[in-house]
Each structure stands twice: as C-alpha cells, then as structure tokens.
Design a protein around this motif. Structure first.
Motif, PDB file in Angstrom:
ATOM      1  N   HIS A 258     -32.180  59.994  41.578  1.00 33.00           N
ATOM      2  CA  HIS A 258     -32.049  58.800  40.878  1.00 33.00           C
ATOM      3  C   HIS A 258     -31.993  58.490  39.627  1.00 33.00           C
ATOM      4  O   HIS A 258     -31.710  57.445  39.109  1.00 33.00           O
ATOM      5  CB  HIS A 258     -32.660  57.799  41.669  1.00 33.00           C
ATOM      6  CG  HIS A 258     -34.190  58.364  41.493  1.00 33.00           C
ATOM      7  ND1 HIS A 258     -34.923  59.581  41.922  1.00 33.00           N
ATOM      8  CD2 HIS A 258     -35.231  57.449  40.973  1.00 33.00           C
ATOM      9  CE1 HIS A 258     -36.094  59.432  41.309  1.00 33.00           C
ATOM     10  NE2 HIS A 258     -36.503  58.165  40.811  1.00 33.00           N
ATOM     11  N   ASN A 259     -32.544  59.588  38.960  1.00 32.24           N
ATOM     12  CA  ASN A 259     -32.624  59.481  37.248  1.00 32.24           C
ATOM     13  C   ASN A 259     -31.340  60.190  36.670  1.00 32.24           C
ATOM     14  O   ASN A 259     -31.163  60.191  35.684  1.00 32.24           O
ATOM     15  CB  ASN A 259     -33.969  60.193  36.839  1.00 32.24           C
ATOM     16  CG  ASN A 259     -35.130  59.207  37.137  1.00 32.24           C
ATOM     17  OD1 ASN A 259     -34.983  58.159  37.484  1.00 32.24           O
ATOM     18  ND2 ASN A 259     -36.377  59.988  37.542  1.00 32.24           N
ATOM     19  N   GLU A 260     -30.762  60.980  37.224  1.00 33.04           N
ATOM     20  CA  GLU A 260     -29.463  61.607  36.980  1.00 33.04           C
ATOM     21  C   GLU A 260     -28.539  60.770  36.429  1.00 33.04           C
ATOM     22  O   GLU A 260     -28.295  59.711  36.893  1.00 33.04           O
ATOM     23  CB  GLU A 260     -28.965  62.650  37.762  1.00 33.04           C
ATOM     24  CG  GLU A 260     -29.849  63.840  38.255  1.00 33.04           C
ATOM     25  CD  GLU A 260     -29.464  64.687  39.218  1.00 33.04           C
ATOM     26  OE1 GLU A 260     -28.094  64.368  39.446  1.00 33.04           O
ATOM     27  OE2 GLU A 260     -30.003  65.755  39.650  1.00 33.04           O
ATOM     28  N   PRO A 261     -27.734  61.287  35.438  1.00 39.35           N
ATOM     29  CA  PRO A 261     -26.512  60.339  34.632  1.00 39.35           C
ATOM     30  C   PRO A 261     -25.656  59.778  35.417  1.00 39.35           C
ATOM     31  O   PRO A 261     -25.193  58.505  35.438  1.00 39.35           O
ATOM     32  CB  PRO A 261     -26.204  61.237  33.672  1.00 39.35           C
ATOM     33  CG  PRO A 261     -27.256  62.236  33.264  1.00 39.35           C
ATOM     34  CD  PRO A 261     -27.921  62.482  34.434  1.00 39.35           C
TER      35      PRO A 261
ATOM     36  N   GLU B  44     -39.403  63.372  31.533  1.00 37.82           N
ATOM     37  CA  GLU B  44     -38.113  63.451  31.931  1.00 37.82           C
ATOM     38  C   GLU B  44     -37.185  62.217  31.499  1.00 37.82           C
ATOM     39  O   GLU B  44     -36.153  62.700  31.017  1.00 37.82           O
ATOM     40  CB  GLU B  44     -38.028  63.518  33.401  1.00 37.82           C
ATOM     41  CG  GLU B  44     -36.731  63.586  34.153  1.00 37.82           C
ATOM     42  CD  GLU B  44     -36.873  63.742  35.718  1.00 37.82           C
ATOM     43  OE1 GLU B  44     -35.848  63.891  36.230  1.00 37.82           O
ATOM     44  OE2 GLU B  44     -37.849  63.295  35.967  1.00 37.82           O
ATOM     45  N   LEU B  45     -37.531  61.222  31.481  1.00 34.82           N
ATOM     46  CA  LEU B  45     -36.741  60.187  30.984  1.00 34.82           C
ATOM     47  C   LEU B  45     -36.387  60.017  29.494  1.00 34.82           C
ATOM     48  O   LEU B  45     -35.358  59.841  29.308  1.00 34.82           O
ATOM     49  CB  LEU B  45     -37.261  58.755  31.626  1.00 34.82           C
ATOM     50  CG  LEU B  45     -37.599  58.520  33.029  1.00 34.82           C
ATOM     51  CD1 LEU B  45     -38.115  57.148  33.418  1.00 34.82           C
ATOM     52  CD2 LEU B  45     -36.230  58.074  33.601  1.00 34.82           C
ATOM     53  N   LYS B  46     -37.516  60.545  28.748  1.00 38.93           N
ATOM     54  CA  LYS B  46     -37.059  60.594  27.335  1.00 38.93           C
ATOM     55  C   LYS B  46     -36.285  61.656  27.037  1.00 38.93           C
ATOM     56  O   LYS B  46     -35.363  61.366  26.037  1.00 38.93           O
ATOM     57  CB  LYS B  46     -38.459  60.838  26.760  1.00 38.93           C
ATOM     58  CG  LYS B  46     -38.506  60.825  25.178  1.00 38.93           C
ATOM     59  CD  LYS B  46     -39.879  61.175  24.435  1.00 38.93           C
ATOM     60  CE  LYS B  46     -39.809  61.353  23.182  1.00 38.93           C
ATOM     61  NZ  LYS B  46     -41.135  61.509  22.389  1.00 38.93           N
TER      62      LYS B  46
ATOM     63  N   LEU C 297     -26.636  55.701  27.833  1.00 42.96           N
ATOM     64  CA  LEU C 297     -27.776  55.142  28.656  1.00 42.96           C
ATOM     65  C   LEU C 297     -29.212  55.300  27.974  1.00 42.96           C
ATOM     66  O   LEU C 297     -30.120  55.002  28.919  1.00 42.96           O
ATOM     67  CB  LEU C 297     -27.741  56.297  30.059  1.00 42.96           C
ATOM     68  CG  LEU C 297     -26.631  56.581  30.909  1.00 42.96           C
ATOM     69  CD1 LEU C 297     -26.396  57.758  32.084  1.00 42.96           C
ATOM     70  CD2 LEU C 297     -26.245  55.223  31.482  1.00 42.96           C
ATOM     71  N   LYS C 298     -29.138  55.475  26.884  1.00 41.66           N
ATOM     72  CA  LYS C 298     -30.453  55.227  26.020  1.00 41.66           C
ATOM     73  C   LYS C 298     -31.171  54.072  26.563  1.00 41.66           C
ATOM     74  O   LYS C 298     -32.372  54.174  26.762  1.00 41.66           O
ATOM     75  CB  LYS C 298     -30.152  55.508  24.418  1.00 41.66           C
ATOM     76  CG  LYS C 298     -31.501  55.466  23.738  1.00 41.66           C
ATOM     77  CD  LYS C 298     -31.332  55.562  22.357  1.00 41.66           C
ATOM     78  CE  LYS C 298     -32.552  55.451  21.543  1.00 41.66           C
ATOM     79  NZ  LYS C 298     -32.107  55.484  20.141  1.00 41.66           N
TER      80      LYS C 298
ATOM     81  N   ARG D 150     -40.300  51.711  30.570  1.00 41.15           N
ATOM     82  CA  ARG D 150     -41.352  50.595  30.195  1.00 41.15           C
ATOM     83  C   ARG D 150     -41.570  50.084  31.581  1.00 41.15           C
ATOM     84  O   ARG D 150     -42.905  49.839  31.836  1.00 41.15           O
ATOM     85  CB  ARG D 150     -40.480  49.564  29.496  1.00 41.15           C
ATOM     86  CG  ARG D 150     -40.181  49.788  27.914  1.00 41.15           C
ATOM     87  CD  ARG D 150     -39.929  48.693  27.244  1.00 41.15           C
ATOM     88  NE  ARG D 150     -38.609  47.970  27.728  1.00 41.15           N
ATOM     89  CZ  ARG D 150     -37.544  48.404  27.321  1.00 41.15           C
ATOM     90  NH1 ARG D 150     -37.541  49.413  26.138  1.00 41.15           N
ATOM     91  NH2 ARG D 150     -36.404  47.764  27.810  1.00 41.15           N
ATOM     92  N   ARG D 151     -40.859  50.006  32.476  1.00 35.88           N
ATOM     93  CA  ARG D 151     -41.250  49.710  33.989  1.00 35.88           C
ATOM     94  C   ARG D 151     -42.245  50.539  34.646  1.00 35.88           C
ATOM     95  O   ARG D 151     -43.293  50.049  35.366  1.00 35.88           O
ATOM     96  CB  ARG D 151     -39.948  49.406  34.694  1.00 35.88           C
ATOM     97  CG  ARG D 151     -38.784  48.298  34.374  1.00 35.88           C
ATOM     98  CD  ARG D 151     -37.848  48.011  35.717  1.00 35.88           C
ATOM     99  NE  ARG D 151     -37.210  49.077  35.785  1.00 35.88           N
ATOM    100  CZ  ARG D 151     -35.911  49.400  35.404  1.00 35.88           C
ATOM    101  NH1 ARG D 151     -35.603  48.785  34.298  1.00 35.88           N
ATOM    102  NH2 ARG D 151     -35.308  50.543  35.443  1.00 35.88           N
TER     103      ARG D 151
END
Length: 319
Positions: A34-37, A141-143, A152-153, A161-162
């Motif tokens: 769900h975090n993949e581009p 990972e998100l960074k 998608l920055k 933040r969430r």
C-alpha cells in the motif's frame, strides 16, 4: 496486523451481500504494497480499499458502498439502503455513521501495545515488540520512497505525519480509555435499538436486524465492528455473560450469514487470511517450479510457515 482491515471488509461484505461479482486484488499490507508508488498513484493516502470501475477510482469506503448501492440497484439485487426520506433510511444512516466513526485503528493499536486491557485476544504475544520496531522501519521506508518518487513527495510526507500523530495518541492509555468509554456508550445505543426489534412483532418466519426486518449497510458496519472487537479481545467487555444480551445474540446470528462466512469466516481465521497471501508471494518469488499435487501442497504449507516467520519480524500497521 492491519488497522484498515475493517474498512476493506465493510466493502467486501457489502459486495457479497449484494451478490455482485468483482475482480479482487489483494494489496498486501504486511509487505507494504500500500506504500508502493503504483498504489499511491491510485490513492495518495495509501489506504485500502480502492474501487476501480469503468474508469472511476473511488478511495473512500463509505463512498464505495454508496456507489455500489446506486450503480447496482436492478430488480433481484438486494438493497442495503432503504428509500431516501423514509424512516428506515434515516435510521440506517444514523447507525451507519455512528459505527463508521469509531476509532477502530486506535482500538487495534491500543490492544497490540497494551494487551493488558484485553481478554482472550487473538493477537500474537510478540506483536507489541514487533510493532514498535516496525513503526521506525515504516518511517524510514516512507522517507526513502519520497526521495525515489519526487512526484509523490507530498503524499509520502503527509502519510509520515499521520503515522507519527496516530501512534503517539494510540500509545496513550488515557486517550485509549476515553475512546473505550465512548465505545461503551455506542454499544448501549445499539443494544437499545436491538431491544426495540425484539419488542416489535416480526413477520412470521422473518428475521429482524439492527434497523428492521432487513439487512442493511448499518448491519454491515456493526457486524465488521463486532468481529474486530472479538479478535482484539474486547468482546467480554462489551457483550456476553448477561451483559448486552441482544448484542451477543446478534453477533451469534450474523456470523452464520452465508456472505459473512465467505468474506470474514471465523475470528480465528483473521491471522491466517493475513499470512496466506504473503505465503503465496513468498512461494512465487523463492520456490522452484514443483510438479505433483503432494509436493505443491507441501510447498504452500512451507511457504505459509516462512511467511508466518516473516510476519513475526515485519508486523505492519496500515496507517
């Protein structure tokens, strides 16, 4: 341990209750798909579920369910929302909104991080330790993904933040106690409404549900909520042993509905349903091609075990 599982399952249960066919793609939360581009382009919040239909992309679970109800309303397709303007319509919408506003992610995080508040929880004992490690890994990972995908920055930064804000709140016992006390009030309202159904005279041979003698979107919200509370080890606090007897009877009945059994199954299956998709991915990536039914079954079983070990190391919260 997927905190967005309840949102996904509400949509899946609505599809099943309406008897609709759909092509379902499992976005593996334990593997952080769900975090993949590719997924973030579909839904910049990086949350499930997402519906793609005739070119339309809908990411909000409530909007998805409304879309399904409006788009598939021909004769023979069960209606889950009564006619707008009717007494039943307002009743369904009231309980739907009330139940969908519950902080299920906070309950899930809280029960993982503070298992002492649960009784008969189905959450593995190792979860609390793993999740605290995973929080830091997810932030990193998100960074990294934001650096690799500049378009998608902003989306990745917002998700960071969430994540930080939610986990700070959900590890706070005072905040969690407040939410659970509020949940008591909601369950009291539901128990009172179910008692009204008991006092009404149903048609001979008919069944009554939360809002009347029909199964509705409000029932979907309630069924999925109760099933998650059972998994978390909170059911004894909210029903059973003479406490909220109508709620207890309701849960016993709803888990026997054919659609519920197909989509959610027994509460013990929740972890299995999380592990198996990972197992098949592990098998496809790492196992050689094997011929023969016995060997294939053995390979899948072995992959399931490997995936189980993998999840012990990488227990991911979807936030």
């Amino acid at each position: 341990m997927m905190t967005k599982e309840t949102q996904k399952n509400r949509v899946r249960l609505a599809i099943a209750e309406k008897g609709l066919l759909c092509e379902e793609y499992d976005v593996s939360l334990p593997l952080s798909e769900h975090n993949e581009p590719w997924f973030m382009h579909l839904n910049p919040t990086g949350e499930v579920p997402v519906l793609v239909h005739h070119g339309d992309i809908i990411c909000d679970p409530t909007q998805i369910m409304d879309y399904l109800e409006q788009s598939f309303n021909d004769e023979g397709t069960p209606k889950l929302i009564p006619e707008e303007g009717s007494t039943y319509y307002h009743r369904v919408q009231h309980y739907r909104e009330l139940l969908d506003s519950l902080q299920m992610d906070a309950y899930t995080h809280g029960c993982i991080l503070h298992p002492e508040i649960t009784v008969d929880s189905h959450i593995p004992a190792y979860a609390a330790t793993c999740i605290r490690t995973q929080i830091g890994n997810t932030q990193s990972e998100l960074k990294k993904l934001a650096e690799q995908n500049p378009e998608l920055k902003d989306a990745y930064a917002a998700k960071q933040r969430r994540l930080k804000s939610k986990l700070f709140d959900h590890d706070n016992m005072k905040y969690l106690k407040k939410l659970l006390d509020e949940l008591e009030s909601v369950m009291d309202q539901v128990e009172t409404e179910l008692q009204r159904r008991v006092e009404e005279t149903p048609e001979e041979g008919g069944e009554s549900w939360l809002c009347g003698d029909f199964f509705s979107m409000a029932d979907i919200s309630l069924a999925v909520t109760l099933h998650r509370l059972k998994f978390l080890g909170l059911s004894r606090r909210f029903w059973g042993d003479g406490n909220r007897a109508n709620l207890e009877t309701y849960y016993e009945r709803v888990v026997e509905r054919p659609a519920f059994r197909r989509v959610l199954g027994h509460v013990n299956n929740i972890l299995i349903s999380a592990v198996l998709p990972v197992a098949f991915r592990v098998a496809r990536k790492n196992a050689p091609v094997i011929l023969g039914t016995t060997l294939v079954i053995g390979a899948i079983g072995g992959a399931t075990y490997l995936a189980f070990l993998y999840m012990k190391k990488r227990l991911t919260l979807s936030i």
